[in-house]
Design an enzyme around this catalytic site. Structure first.
Site, PDB file in Angstrom:
ATOM      1  N   PHE A  61      13.188   3.105  11.847  1.00 19.52           N
ATOM      2  CA  PHE A  61      11.834   2.873  11.348  1.00 19.52           C
ATOM      3  C   PHE A  61      11.100   4.208  11.254  1.00 19.52           C
ATOM      4  O   PHE A  61      11.063   4.979  12.209  1.00 19.52           O
ATOM      5  CB  PHE A  61      11.087   1.921  12.287  1.00 19.52           C
ATOM      6  CG  PHE A  61       9.762   1.486  11.748  1.00 19.52           C
ATOM      7  CD1 PHE A  61       9.690   0.492  10.772  1.00 19.52           C
ATOM      8  CD2 PHE A  61       8.593   2.085  12.177  1.00 19.52           C
ATOM      9  CE1 PHE A  61       8.461   0.096  10.244  1.00 19.52           C
ATOM     10  CE2 PHE A  61       7.356   1.697  11.660  1.00 19.52           C
ATOM     11  CZ  PHE A  61       7.301   0.698  10.694  1.00 19.52           C
ATOM     12  N   VAL A  62      10.537   4.488  10.093  1.00 19.13           N
ATOM     13  CA  VAL A  62       9.848   5.763   9.888  1.00 19.13           C
ATOM     14  C   VAL A  62       8.408   5.536   9.427  1.00 19.13           C
ATOM     15  O   VAL A  62       8.074   4.478   8.894  1.00 19.13           O
ATOM     16  CB  VAL A  62      10.584   6.652   8.851  1.00 19.13           C
ATOM     17  CG1 VAL A  62      11.893   7.180   9.410  1.00 19.13           C
ATOM     18  CG2 VAL A  62      10.824   5.912   7.542  1.00 19.13           C
TER      19      VAL A  62
ATOM     20  N   LYS B  59       0.813  -1.192   0.000  1.00 22.70           N
ATOM     21  CA  LYS B  59       0.000   0.000   0.000  1.00 22.70           C
ATOM     22  C   LYS B  59       0.856   1.255   0.000  1.00 22.70           C
ATOM     23  O   LYS B  59       0.424   2.315  -0.409  1.00 22.70           O
ATOM     24  CB  LYS B  59      -0.884   0.017   1.259  1.00 22.70           C
ATOM     25  CG  LYS B  59      -1.850  -1.108   1.365  1.00 22.70           C
ATOM     26  CD  LYS B  59      -2.649  -0.949   2.685  1.00 22.70           C
ATOM     27  CE  LYS B  59      -3.505  -2.168   2.929  1.00 22.70           C
ATOM     28  NZ  LYS B  59      -4.074  -2.132   4.302  1.00 22.70           N
ATOM     29  N   GLY B  60       2.089   1.140   0.524  1.00 25.37           N
ATOM     30  CA  GLY B  60       2.892   2.314   0.822  1.00 25.37           C
ATOM     31  C   GLY B  60       3.061   3.333  -0.287  1.00 25.37           C
ATOM     32  O   GLY B  60       3.141   4.521  -0.024  1.00 25.37           O
TER      33      GLY B  60
ATOM     34  N   ASP C 148       3.453   3.092   7.055  1.00 28.09           N
ATOM     35  CA  ASP C 148       2.595   2.903   8.227  1.00 28.09           C
ATOM     36  C   ASP C 148       3.313   2.223   9.379  1.00 28.09           C
ATOM     37  O   ASP C 148       4.373   1.618   9.229  1.00 28.09           O
ATOM     38  CB  ASP C 148       1.414   1.997   7.848  1.00 28.09           C
ATOM     39  CG  ASP C 148       1.840   0.531   7.695  1.00 28.09           C
ATOM     40  OD1 ASP C 148       2.796   0.277   6.932  1.00 28.09           O
ATOM     41  OD2 ASP C 148       1.253  -0.334   8.368  1.00 28.09           O
TER      42      ASP C 148
ATOM     43  N   GLU D 109       8.264   2.753  -5.509  1.00 27.34           N
ATOM     44  CA  GLU D 109       8.304   2.259  -4.127  1.00 27.34           C
ATOM     45  C   GLU D 109       8.470   3.432  -3.173  1.00 27.34           C
ATOM     46  O   GLU D 109       9.184   4.388  -3.473  1.00 27.34           O
ATOM     47  CB  GLU D 109       9.514   1.334  -3.952  1.00 27.34           C
ATOM     48  CG  GLU D 109       9.195  -0.143  -3.909  1.00 27.34           C
ATOM     49  CD  GLU D 109       8.578  -0.615  -2.583  1.00 27.34           C
ATOM     50  OE1 GLU D 109       7.905   0.169  -1.893  1.00 27.34           O
ATOM     51  OE2 GLU D 109       8.778  -1.791  -2.272  1.00 27.34           O
TER      52      GLU D 109
ATOM     53  N   ARG E 142      -0.135   6.653   7.561  1.00 26.77           N
ATOM     54  CA  ARG E 142       0.174   6.746   6.129  1.00 26.77           C
ATOM     55  C   ARG E 142      -0.154   8.128   5.564  1.00 26.77           C
ATOM     56  O   ARG E 142       0.419   8.564   4.576  1.00 26.77           O
ATOM     57  CB  ARG E 142      -0.633   5.707   5.342  1.00 26.77           C
ATOM     58  CG  ARG E 142      -0.251   4.268   5.598  1.00 26.77           C
ATOM     59  CD  ARG E 142      -0.935   3.379   4.566  1.00 26.77           C
ATOM     60  NE  ARG E 142      -0.956   1.979   4.944  1.00 26.77           N
ATOM     61  CZ  ARG E 142       0.010   1.098   4.689  1.00 26.77           C
ATOM     62  NH1 ARG E 142       1.087   1.495   4.068  1.00 26.77           N
ATOM     63  NH2 ARG E 142      -0.104  -0.156   5.049  1.00 26.77           N
TER      64      ARG E 142
ATOM     65  N   ASP F   1      14.355  -0.799   2.071  1.00 24.98           N
ATOM     66  CA  ASP F   1      15.001  -1.015   3.366  1.00 24.98           C
ATOM     67  C   ASP F   1      16.100  -2.067   3.169  1.00 24.98           C
ATOM     68  O   ASP F   1      17.227  -1.731   2.812  1.00 24.98           O
ATOM     69  CB  ASP F   1      13.911  -1.462   4.349  1.00 24.98           C
ATOM     70  CG  ASP F   1      14.385  -1.581   5.784  1.00 24.98           C
ATOM     71  OD1 ASP F   1      15.601  -1.512   6.010  1.00 24.98           O
ATOM     72  OD2 ASP F   1      13.545  -1.736   6.680  1.00 24.98           O
TER      73      ASP F   1
ATOM     74  N   LYS G 240      17.423   3.109   2.658  1.00 27.00           N
ATOM     75  CA  LYS G 240      18.185   3.071   3.914  1.00 27.00           C
ATOM     76  C   LYS G 240      19.471   2.317   3.603  1.00 27.00           C
ATOM     77  O   LYS G 240      19.533   1.103   3.798  1.00 27.00           O
ATOM     78  CB  LYS G 240      17.397   2.322   4.985  1.00 27.00           C
ATOM     79  CG  LYS G 240      16.130   3.002   5.452  1.00 27.00           C
ATOM     80  CD  LYS G 240      15.469   2.149   6.514  1.00 27.00           C
ATOM     81  CE  LYS G 240      14.147   2.691   6.965  1.00 27.00           C
ATOM     82  NZ  LYS G 240      13.437   1.735   7.842  1.00 27.00           N
TER      83      LYS G 240
END
Ligand code: IMP
Length: 183
Positions: free
Chosen positions: A152-153, A43-44, A159, A99, A165, A103, A131
């Protein structure tokens, strides 16, 4: 004003918007009339896709894939499950995967292998964030926004347990909110 759950803003709304404009301009220049197919990874990527699409000035088509990776919510296992496949054929198309964040790179590496098997004419990646310190497989991100530290962001599509989000910026979450997560 920042959401009260956010510890630190990593990318401001202005920084993100000017970078997205720059990426849209580059994609427009690079593809011209070759009509790329932008593939958003749900979903990001839905937020980036919406903003990026309006900064592209050449003919372009859109499709989405949804994937889930097995593992905890703050770490990827590298085993990816396709939940929603593309609606369109990508054979002989110029494809750009969109994207939100790379990560470990494991999700994207799996996706690229999968999509390459469908014989697109070209396959590139647009990612708002990477990252670099967390990267476990080499990924060539042609349209790259920001390199961020391996924390972690959330925000701008990202989310924590399906929340945050919709924040227009990217930030770290106050640690007490996600401590005790799974493994
Ligand atoms: P990778 O396979 O480790 O590169 O992870 C990619 C996916 O994990 C991204 O598409 C996101 O959905 C999720 N992800 C990675 N880092 C973060 C983060 O800091 N916040 C929220 N989601 C993340």
């Amino acid at each position: 004003m920042t959401n009260e759950d956010i510890e630190r803003v990593v990318l401001t709304e202005d920084e993100i918007q000017s970078k997205v404009a720059e990426l849209g301009k580059r994609i427009s220049e690079d593809y011209g009339d070759r009509e790329p197919l932008l593939v958003g990874v749900l979903k990001g990527a839905f937020v980036l896709m919406a903003d990026l699409s309006r900064r592209i000035t050449v003919p372009v088509e859109f499709d989405f894939m949804a994937v889930a990776s097995y593992g905890s919510s703050t770490r990827t296992s590298g085993v990816v499950r396709i939940i929603k496949d593309l609606d369109l054929e990508i054979t002989d198309r110029h494809v750009v995967i969109v994207e939100d964040i790379v990560d470990s790179g494991l999700t994207l590496s799996y996706l690229m292998k999968n999509l390459r098997g469908r014989r697109p004419l070209s396959l590139e990646v647009c990612a708002l964030m990477t990252k670099p310190e967390a990267l476990r497989v080499p990924i060539d991100v042609r349209y790259h926004g920001f390199a961020i530290p391996p924390a972690f962001v959330v925000g701008y599509g990202l989310d924590w347990q399906q929340r945050y989000r919709n924040l227009p910026y990217v930030g770290t979450l106050k640690p007490h909110l996600y401590e005790g997560d799974g493994d």
